[in-house]
Scaffold this active site. Structure first.
Site, mmCIF file in Angstrom:
data_model
loop_
_atom_site.group_PDB
_atom_site.id
_atom_site.type_symbol
_atom_site.label_atom_id
_atom_site.label_comp_id
_atom_site.label_asym_id
_atom_site.label_seq_id
_atom_site.Cartn_x
_atom_site.Cartn_y
_atom_site.Cartn_z
ATOM 1 N N CYS A 109 0.834 -1.203 0.000
ATOM 2 C CA CYS A 109 0.000 0.000 0.000
ATOM 3 C C CYS A 109 0.870 1.254 0.000
ATOM 4 O O CYS A 109 1.478 1.603 1.024
ATOM 5 C CB CYS A 109 -0.912 -0.021 1.219
ATOM 6 S SG CYS A 109 -1.798 1.521 1.454
ATOM 7 N N CYS A 143 -0.107 4.044 2.393
ATOM 8 C CA CYS A 143 0.155 3.770 3.809
ATOM 9 C C CYS A 143 1.652 3.875 4.113
ATOM 10 O O CYS A 143 2.039 4.415 5.142
ATOM 11 C CB CYS A 143 -0.286 2.364 4.193
ATOM 12 S SG CYS A 143 -1.871 1.876 3.539
ATOM 13 N N ASP A 144 2.494 3.331 3.232
ATOM 14 C CA ASP A 144 3.901 3.138 3.584
ATOM 15 C C ASP A 144 4.896 3.939 2.742
ATOM 16 O O ASP A 144 6.099 3.915 3.023
ATOM 17 C CB ASP A 144 4.246 1.640 3.486
ATOM 18 C CG ASP A 144 3.369 0.805 4.418
ATOM 19 O OD1 ASP A 144 3.104 1.280 5.532
ATOM 20 O OD2 ASP A 144 2.937 -0.285 4.018
#
Ligand code: NAP
Length: 303
Positions: free
Chosen positions: A131, A134-135
């Site tokens: 993701c 997200c990261d």
């Protein structure tokens, strides 16, 4: 005994909840461990009608949840473990307890597919990710590899250029399946380069973090190592339907088979969204099938 239990709180489940709540059925939504579904991992959604400037995925989820609650939907924490058919009713077992219901709408979505490499498991969340939103933030000023050739791979690569100095897309074939508009955006971005006809054979690392990958050209069989700080997998998804094996018909990839209008072969059991859609997999189609499943469940309960 509930009227209807909706499994999953992505846009399909939330749309079903809005419709069933407005029909005064007091639906119960089992949120699932990945509450909000895949839209929670998306930045701007640009193709959902009514949002000409786009809307952030998590914002869309939060608004839909608020809307469902406003009309009387109840949300339960937990992840579904089992669905049992007991005559004309259902028993849903979650990790929080059991719920009995007259009808069930399955909207459990899909999860990121992995390559299946040992080294990918070893470095998961320590350089291997699924993701970008997200990261990606962990790779400011670093070099990143993205695997895949669909719209998600394009979208994730574009997003990652906000943080990384260089993004390399590695795709197993010689052309992308992504939409033309996304391919054009990739071509125009100077931070992105593409390696076609290649697969990742191993993720390389040192002291618990990723340092590179070993790739193979599938046409020439040539193998080489390349340096990278992270690998983002964007190779599609697997439907979250394992708990339904033996309960309802699944196709060879695990998608729920729906007969017509979101009915499964089990009366009173409906399916909506990505857990039953191997073709479109869009937010709008997930919402649309959530609506259909809810209306069909309502008709079923009346009958
Ligand atoms: P997808 O379209 O199924 O693409 C998956 C990609 O991963 C394909 O290029 C596939 O290669 C590759 N792949 C699959 N398994 C692989 C493996 N084991 N090793 C290496 N490569 C592998 O999935 P997606 O990109 O997640 O998109 C899903 C749906 O959401 C699509 O309908 C897409 O249009 C939609 N979507 C839309 C947007 C947007 O409109 N902005 C954004 C994201 C997603 P092959 O091409 O060789 O099969």
């Amino acid at each position: 005994m509930e009227n209807v239990v909706i499994l999953g709180s992505g846009i399909a489940g939330l749309t079903a909840a809005i419709y069933n709540a407005r029909a005064n059925l007091k639906p119960v939504v089992v949120s699932g461990i990945k509450e909000g579904g895949q839209l929670m991992l998306t930045t701007s959604v640009e193709n959902f009608p009514c949002f000409p400037k786009g809307i952030l995925g998590p914002e869309m989820v939060s608004k839909a949840r608020e809307q469902a609650k406003k009309f009387g939907a109840r949300f339960e924490d937990g992840d579904v473990k089992k669905v049992e058919v007991k005559g004309k009713t259902f028993v849903v077992t979650t990790d929080e307890g059991k719920i009995e219901s007259k009808a069930v709408i399955v909207a459990t979505g899909a999860s990121a597919r992995m390559l299946g490499l040992e080294s990918e498991k070893k470095y998961f969340a320590r350089g291997v990710h699924t993701c970008a939103t997200c990261d990606g933030i962990f790779y400011v000023g670093k070099e990143i590899v993205v695997i895949g050739g669909g719209d998600s791979a394009m979208e994730e690569s574009l997003f990652l250029t906000k943080h990384a100095t260089k993004v390399t897309i590695i795709h197993r074939r010689d052309s992308f399946r992504a939409s033309k508009i996304m391919q054009e955006r990739i071509k125009k971005n100077k931070k992105i380069s593409v390696i076609f006809d290649s697969v990742v054979e191993e993720v390389l690392g040192d002291e618990g973090k990723v340092t590179g990958i070993k790739i193979k050209n599938v046409k020439t069989n040539e193998e080489k190592e390349m340096k990278t700080d992270a690998v983002f997998l964007s190779i599609g998804h697997i439907p979250n339907t394992k708990f339904l094996e033996g309960v309802v018909d699944l196709d060879e990839q695990g998608y729920i088979k729906t007969e017509h209008n979101m009915h499964t072969a089990v009366p009173g059991l409906f399916a909506a969204g990505d857990c039953q859609d191997r073709v479109y997999r869009q937010a709008i189609t997930a919402a649309g099938t959530g609506c259909q499943a809810a209306l069909e469940a309502e008709k079923y309960l009346e009958a």
